[in-house]
Design an enzyme around this catalytic site. Sequence first.
Site, PDB file in Angstrom:
ATOM      1  CE1 TYR A   1      34.826  33.276  31.373  1.00 55.95           C
ATOM      2  CE2 TYR A   1      33.663  31.212  31.005  1.00 55.95           C
ATOM      3  CZ  TYR A   1      34.651  31.940  31.654  1.00 55.95           C
ATOM      4  OH  TYR A   1      35.466  31.318  32.569  1.00 55.95           O
TER       5      TYR A   1
ATOM      6  CE  LYS B   1      43.262  45.562  36.866  1.00 52.70           C
ATOM      7  NZ  LYS B   1      44.151  45.716  38.038  1.00 52.70           N
TER       8      LYS B   1
ATOM      9  CG  ASP C   1      44.469  43.990  41.147  1.00 56.07           C
ATOM     10  OD1 ASP C   1      43.367  44.461  41.493  1.00 56.07           O
ATOM     11  OD2 ASP C   1      45.389  44.700  40.685  1.00 56.07           O
TER      12      ASP C   1
ATOM     13  CG  ASP D   1      36.273  30.461  35.817  1.00 55.43           C
ATOM     14  OD1 ASP D   1      35.814  29.423  36.320  1.00 55.43           O
ATOM     15  OD2 ASP D   1      37.291  30.489  35.096  1.00 55.43           O
TER      16      ASP D   1
ATOM     17  CG  ASP E   1      38.957  27.069  40.347  1.00 54.78           C
ATOM     18  OD1 ASP E   1      37.746  26.861  40.136  1.00 54.78           O
ATOM     19  OD2 ASP E   1      39.862  26.395  39.809  1.00 54.78           O
TER      20      ASP E   1
HETATM   21  C1  IPM Z   1      33.643  26.577  35.558  1.00 50.18           C
HETATM   22  C2  IPM Z   1      34.595  26.190  34.464  1.00 50.18           C
HETATM   23  C3  IPM Z   1      34.120  26.700  33.119  1.00 50.18           C
HETATM   24  C4  IPM Z   1      33.958  28.200  33.196  1.00 50.18           C
HETATM   25  C5  IPM Z   1      35.041  26.324  31.957  1.00 50.18           C
HETATM   26  C6  IPM Z   1      35.264  24.850  31.901  1.00 50.18           C
HETATM   27  C7  IPM Z   1      34.590  26.874  30.644  1.00 50.18           C
HETATM   28  O1  IPM Z   1      35.882  26.635  34.762  1.00 50.18           O
HETATM   29  O2  IPM Z   1      32.452  26.212  35.475  1.00 50.18           O
HETATM   30  O3  IPM Z   1      34.079  27.207  36.521  1.00 50.18           O
HETATM   31  O4  IPM Z   1      34.937  28.936  33.073  1.00 50.18           O
HETATM   32  O5  IPM Z   1      32.829  28.637  33.394  1.00 50.18           O
HETATM   33 MN    MN Z   2      36.061  27.475  36.734  1.00 46.45          MN
END
Ligand code: IPM
Ligand code: MN
Length: 351
Positions: free
Chosen positions: A136, A186, A219, A243, A247
Amino acid sequence: MTHDVAVIPGDGIGPEVIDAVRPLLEDAAREYDFELTFTDFDWGTEHYLEHGEMMPDDGTDEIADHDAILLGAVGHPDVPDHVTLRGLMLPIRKTFDQYICKRPSVLFDGVESPLRGYDSGDIDLVVYRENTEGEYADVGGREHRGFDNEVAIQSAVFTRTGVERIVRAAFEEAEERDGKLTNVTKSNAQAYGMVLWDDVFDEVSEEYPDVETERLLVDAASMDFIRRPDEFDVVVASNLFGDILTDIGAIISGSMGLAPSANINPSDDVPSMFEPVHGSAPDIVGQGVANPLATVLSGSMLLDDLGESAAADALWRAVAEQLADDSAPRTPDLGGDAGTLDVVADLRDRL
Ligand code: IPM
Ligand code: MN
Ligand code: NAD
């Protein structure tokens, strides 16, 4: 004791979940005998469309003296994400050097995982995501736009200091929890940054002989979050990998609408920021059905960070009890037909 919280509802379902959660935090404060003051900042894409910027130039100065920041979500279908996110949320994380992004994934009693055979408590892990550099880093550029020889360079930046501090924080957390830490990189393909990361991980690990360590490529780690999520305790990963993994962590524990997040700078000099893992969810905005629980749990993490651990626990417990009660209201992401406000009203009773 009074705590000043800067509130940035932001875009999409951000304002819906923030408005819903605020009274709960006020209840918790009243119940546990401290004061919370909220100062609202109407920053976000509406602000951008009106003023050409997501927040004022000195925006971070305006919130720097608060004790914590509560953020809804950022992102709007009418404006590219790299403009909105790089104009508001990402600069806050970096300006206040919130280098720990702490993201728990817990399968609560009463919540069904899409994975077969997992019961309440079987999934209980926390990801420590590096939050200020790595993939990032705002380093790169784009040249010869529109021509055949157009080029884009996006550099990842890994510093010894940056890696060491997140890895150390993850080891500390593992010592507090079940004593297991998984390092995700990785380094088979990315021979510089990721290998530095692994080297630093190995060095720091010598200071924590009681913590059992494991090393996975990202992975395989993604596969194992699905195949054997019960075996993870603390997971440490770079900005991008953390990140993505969070999810996955959110959905295997039932919903994006349940996953909280804390962007922490452990020093008392600057505020930390608390927000759900999910985004602005444009597909459900305005319907009143956004699950507020990710934000409630983020609020619990905020209270904990402010030293109000009894109130933080009470809020977390209220969510756990609600989810365990099959007659309690739940939003559609959890298979129910209740609205955001129904869920919060029920939580207020429980609290
Ligand atoms: C998160 C989001 C952010 C990130 C995006 C929106 C930039 O996906 O907070 O998980 O990648 O940090
Ligand atoms: Mn995210
Ligand atoms: P998203 O998290 O907004 O939505 C993904 C899916 O999860 C959608 O189907 C959505 O309806 C569902 N969902 C998310 N939160 C929910 C909730 N509380 N209750 C019920 N369902 C929920 O991810 P996306 O669609 O990839 O991104 C939408 C926008 O949000 C983009 O602009 C993106 O950049 C931004 N974003 C912002 C943040 C943030 O501000 N922290 C985080 C992620 C994405």
